[in-house]
Design a protein around this motif. Structure first.
Motif, short mmCIF file in Angstrom:
data_model
loop_
_atom_site.label_atom_id
_atom_site.label_comp_id
_atom_site.label_asym_id
_atom_site.label_seq_id
_atom_site.Cartn_x
_atom_site.Cartn_y
_atom_site.Cartn_z
N UNK A 35 -5.81 9.92 -2.87
CA UNK A 35 -5.08 9.45 -4.05
C UNK A 35 -3.68 10.07 -4.05
N UNK A 36 -2.68 9.26 -4.30
CA UNK A 36 -1.30 9.74 -4.33
C UNK A 36 -1.07 10.45 -5.67
N UNK A 37 -0.74 11.74 -5.64
CA UNK A 37 -0.54 12.46 -6.91
C UNK A 37 0.73 11.99 -7.62
N UNK A 38 0.71 12.03 -8.93
CA UNK A 38 1.85 11.58 -9.73
C UNK A 38 3.12 12.33 -9.36
N UNK A 39 3.02 13.62 -9.05
CA UNK A 39 4.21 14.40 -8.72
C UNK A 39 4.85 13.97 -7.40
N UNK A 40 4.12 13.21 -6.57
CA UNK A 40 4.68 12.74 -5.31
C UNK A 40 5.48 11.45 -5.49
N UNK A 41 5.40 10.85 -6.66
CA UNK A 41 6.18 9.64 -6.95
C UNK A 41 7.46 10.09 -7.63
N UNK A 42 8.50 10.29 -6.82
CA UNK A 42 9.76 10.84 -7.32
C UNK A 42 10.91 10.34 -6.44
N UNK A 43 12.13 10.53 -6.93
CA UNK A 43 13.31 10.15 -6.15
C UNK A 43 13.32 10.88 -4.82
N UNK A 44 13.82 10.20 -3.81
CA UNK A 44 13.96 10.82 -2.50
C UNK A 44 12.74 10.56 -1.62
N UNK A 45 12.56 11.42 -0.64
CA UNK A 45 11.47 11.30 0.32
C UNK A 45 10.42 12.36 0.01
N UNK A 46 9.18 11.93 -0.14
CA UNK A 46 8.05 12.81 -0.40
C UNK A 46 7.04 12.62 0.73
N UNK A 47 6.45 13.72 1.21
CA UNK A 47 5.51 13.64 2.32
C UNK A 47 4.22 14.37 1.97
N UNK A 48 3.10 13.72 2.26
CA UNK A 48 1.78 14.33 2.14
C UNK A 48 1.29 14.57 3.56
N UNK A 49 0.88 15.80 3.87
CA UNK A 49 0.40 16.13 5.21
C UNK A 49 -1.12 16.10 5.23
#
Length: 125
Positions: A60-74
């Motif tokens: 599940x994509x966490x809400x804090x990862x939906x933000x301006x710019x580039x976000x990466x989940x490892x």
């Protein structure tokens, strides 16, 4: 080196999904860790599939990862520490500016190529 291969299948309704496949000789269930900015992502699930050595991975994509710019989940294999893959999210105004700048550069290069091609055609005819 990881004991598993990870293949993305789909991302839908805020959940990234993939399939983990065990390499030859590896049959134990994978222990997977997913992190965003060094913090663990909650709700990650690994479910055995019908075929031996295959598991469905849901992140599940966490809400804090939906933000301006580039976000990466490892996505990592906890047993070996090897990185299996990543999920990259790109959003916001900064992205729009980057794309417009890239399009402007491409247009300028295309105009330069058209001029060079026309000059070549004039010189060779």
């Amino acid at each position: 080196m990881s004991r598993f291969d990870l293949t993305k299948t789909v991302m839908r309704q805020g959940v990234w999904q993939g399939v983990l496949t065990a390499r030859a000789g590896e049959g134990d269930a994978p222990e997977i860790a997913v992190t965003h900015l060094g913090n663990p992502v909650a709700g990650v699930s690994v479910t055995a599939q019908d075929a031996p050595g295959r598991w469905a991975l849901r992140v599940p994509i966490p809400a804090e990862a939906v933000a301006d710019g580039v976000q990466t989940l490892l996505i990592t294999d906890q047993a070996s520490g090897a990185q299996l893959g990543h999920v990259t999210l790109i959003a916001g105004e900064a992205l729009g500016d980057d794309i417009r700048a890239e399009i402007d550069l491409l247009r300028a290069e295309l105009d330069m190529l058209k001029r060079a091609f026309r000059r070549h055609c004039r010189e060779t005819s």
